[in-house]
Design a protein around this motif. Sequence first.
Motif, mmCIF file in Angstrom:
data_model
loop_
_atom_site.group_PDB
_atom_site.id
_atom_site.type_symbol
_atom_site.label_atom_id
_atom_site.label_comp_id
_atom_site.label_asym_id
_atom_site.label_seq_id
_atom_site.Cartn_x
_atom_site.Cartn_y
_atom_site.Cartn_z
ATOM 1 N N TYR A 92 22.396 -15.503 -38.526
ATOM 2 C CA TYR A 92 22.750 -14.867 -39.638
ATOM 3 C C TYR A 92 24.172 -13.947 -40.001
ATOM 4 N N GLY A 93 24.794 -13.756 -38.849
ATOM 5 C CA GLY A 93 26.110 -13.143 -38.574
ATOM 6 C C GLY A 93 26.488 -13.226 -37.470
ATOM 7 N N ALA A 94 27.685 -12.781 -37.169
ATOM 8 C CA ALA A 94 28.338 -12.568 -36.024
ATOM 9 C C ALA A 94 29.422 -11.477 -35.858
ATOM 10 N N LEU A 95 29.633 -10.903 -34.868
ATOM 11 C CA LEU A 95 30.519 -10.044 -34.634
ATOM 12 C C LEU A 95 31.559 -10.416 -33.377
ATOM 13 N N ILE A 96 32.991 -10.179 -34.181
ATOM 14 C CA ILE A 96 34.082 -10.901 -33.301
ATOM 15 C C ILE A 96 34.905 -9.865 -32.915
ATOM 16 N N LEU A 127 31.476 -11.909 -39.390
ATOM 17 C CA LEU A 127 31.123 -12.945 -40.153
ATOM 18 C C LEU A 127 29.908 -12.998 -40.687
ATOM 19 N N LEU A 128 29.938 -13.354 -42.050
ATOM 20 C CA LEU A 128 28.285 -13.343 -42.612
ATOM 21 C C LEU A 128 28.026 -14.566 -43.152
ATOM 22 N N ASN A 129 26.651 -15.184 -42.999
ATOM 23 C CA ASN A 129 26.168 -16.313 -43.234
ATOM 24 C C ASN A 129 25.261 -15.928 -44.900
ATOM 25 N N GLU A 130 25.932 -16.247 -45.728
ATOM 26 C CA GLU A 130 25.529 -15.609 -47.105
ATOM 27 C C GLU A 130 24.675 -16.671 -47.766
ATOM 28 N N GLY A 131 24.451 -17.750 -47.151
ATOM 29 C CA GLY A 131 23.662 -18.869 -47.569
ATOM 30 C C GLY A 131 22.097 -18.586 -47.223
ATOM 31 N N ILE A 132 21.911 -17.812 -46.358
ATOM 32 C CA ILE A 132 20.460 -17.555 -45.888
ATOM 33 C C ILE A 132 19.542 -16.521 -46.745
ATOM 34 N N GLY A 133 20.037 -16.158 -47.960
ATOM 35 C CA GLY A 133 19.417 -15.275 -48.879
ATOM 36 C C GLY A 133 19.956 -13.739 -48.795
ATOM 37 N N GLN A 134 19.449 -13.085 -49.848
ATOM 38 C CA GLN A 134 20.033 -11.797 -49.920
ATOM 39 C C GLN A 134 19.606 -10.780 -48.942
ATOM 40 N N THR A 135 18.135 -10.927 -48.826
ATOM 41 C CA THR A 135 17.582 -10.048 -47.837
ATOM 42 C C THR A 135 18.131 -10.200 -46.295
ATOM 43 N N ASN A 188 32.694 -13.824 -45.609
ATOM 44 C CA ASN A 188 31.584 -14.757 -45.982
ATOM 45 C C ASN A 188 32.058 -16.231 -45.485
ATOM 46 N N VAL A 189 31.319 -16.629 -44.494
ATOM 47 C CA VAL A 189 31.965 -17.932 -43.830
ATOM 48 C C VAL A 189 31.850 -18.948 -44.779
ATOM 49 N N LEU A 190 30.492 -19.135 -45.582
ATOM 50 C CA LEU A 190 30.547 -20.385 -46.490
ATOM 51 C C LEU A 190 31.627 -20.227 -47.759
ATOM 52 N N ARG A 191 31.944 -19.104 -48.229
ATOM 53 C CA ARG A 191 32.690 -18.826 -49.401
ATOM 54 C C ARG A 191 32.164 -19.767 -50.509
ATOM 55 N N LEU A 192 30.717 -19.350 -50.496
ATOM 56 C CA LEU A 192 30.248 -19.758 -51.676
ATOM 57 C C LEU A 192 30.553 -19.010 -53.148
#
Length: 470
Positions: A92-96, A127-135, A188-192
């Motif tokens: 869902y995300g990562a801390l760098i 880093l966030l995975n915005e494609g997995i949905g808002q929740t 946001n990693v995907l930059r949607l």
Amino acid sequence: MKQLFKLSSSWFPIWLISLLMLVMVFVYLPIFKGAKQNMSDVPLIVVNEDKGKVGDAILLNLIEKQNGNSFKWEVDKSRKQAFTDIRNNKAYGALIIPSDYSKNLGRVHDTLISGLTNDKPADLEILLNEGIGQTASMIASNTLQTVALTASKGISSQLKNELLQKGMKVAPENASLLENPVQVVSKNVLRLPINLNKGMTPFVMALISSITGMLGANMIHGYLLRSNGILKKRGSALSESEVLTSEIIFGIILTFCVSIFIQLGVFGIFGSAHASNIWTIFLFTFFSCTTMFLLFKTIAVFLGGWGMLVMFPVNFMGIFSSGGAFPLSTLPTVHRLFSYILPTRYIVDGIRALLYYDGRLEAGLGPALLALSIYFVLTLAILIVFINLTKKYKEAVVDESGKKIEVEVGNEIPHEPPTHEQRESRHTEEKDGMFRQAVSNLAKGSNKEKQGMNDNEYRNALKSLDKNKK
């Protein structure tokens, strides 16, 4: 009408459906409860590239449980690896923790101690995975923010204690730096694009695919039976196997049309974001719709009129355990188990990979294609076998009827010309019959019988009658 109410069979649908709805309450309501209280195994990544030792302290204080929620941390070697894992929908995300994290905190420390100003806090990247949905995205963001802010507060507390021990006062310009020695930079990693429909587009498309399969399997069957009844009146009714074959053909046509309408509505009218070609998305949607239709048709073939009672809970269990409305990690254990069994979860994963992850097989499209292909091949094979068995059974019935007719004909007495003894016996029987009839008529006073008898026979009849009178 009163007699209907007295029959126990008339009440069967009422108590059965009521019981089924009660079961559904116990099955589905925990989902909404679990989405707020039972988060478990939320996949997150941490990367420590820090060349100093301060970054190790963050690794030692990662949140394992918080407010009854649990998290599953994976340690990647580099930011690039974490970036790739998120693009493949593995977390869902990562801390760098950057390589100069300790160095920058040392500079902050020196700035506060020396009284210098205009320095910047050290950075931590999320880093966030915005494609997995808002929740799911909110879960990842809040958790990673909490870890970073906890680290910042710990360092701020250490700096305050050191300044207090040295009797030093921080410059007003550095008050903010003292309170927040670490700043968080989110990306946001995907930059949607913005138009993601809150990440619910894959769920909606999977929902429509599933409902199409269930309604299509039932309505096409009902209307084709009605149409076949019309053909029967015309003398050209289809056999059971031909009707089932027609249902499959009409079902494929239905799923094709629905898939087109989904593309027009989702992308043409609402302009939803997509990272893959629309034709690729259309083909996967068509494949998904057809698979669901074949699945529900197979259930109907096996269970007949009881099929709907199974289709309904299977459909809704698949929808709620798909991970589309709520992340899989937030669902109760039972629903997560069904998510691996039912195909709806794989439809959501496949569409999500096509819409947000450039159609990468690693992002969920590969497992989705494999699972749906198994369902497609298995259900289609079952239906083909059923059609062939139905044909053979009908042919066997026809052959058996033909054999019975042959046996009955063969058992008849062959027609042969009568022998001399048979002709004499038949003639004697005819004479005896005439003699008995003559005696009867003579007793009634009729003399017409003499015309059909010779003199000896007539005299014998009179003698017999005379003896009977004496």
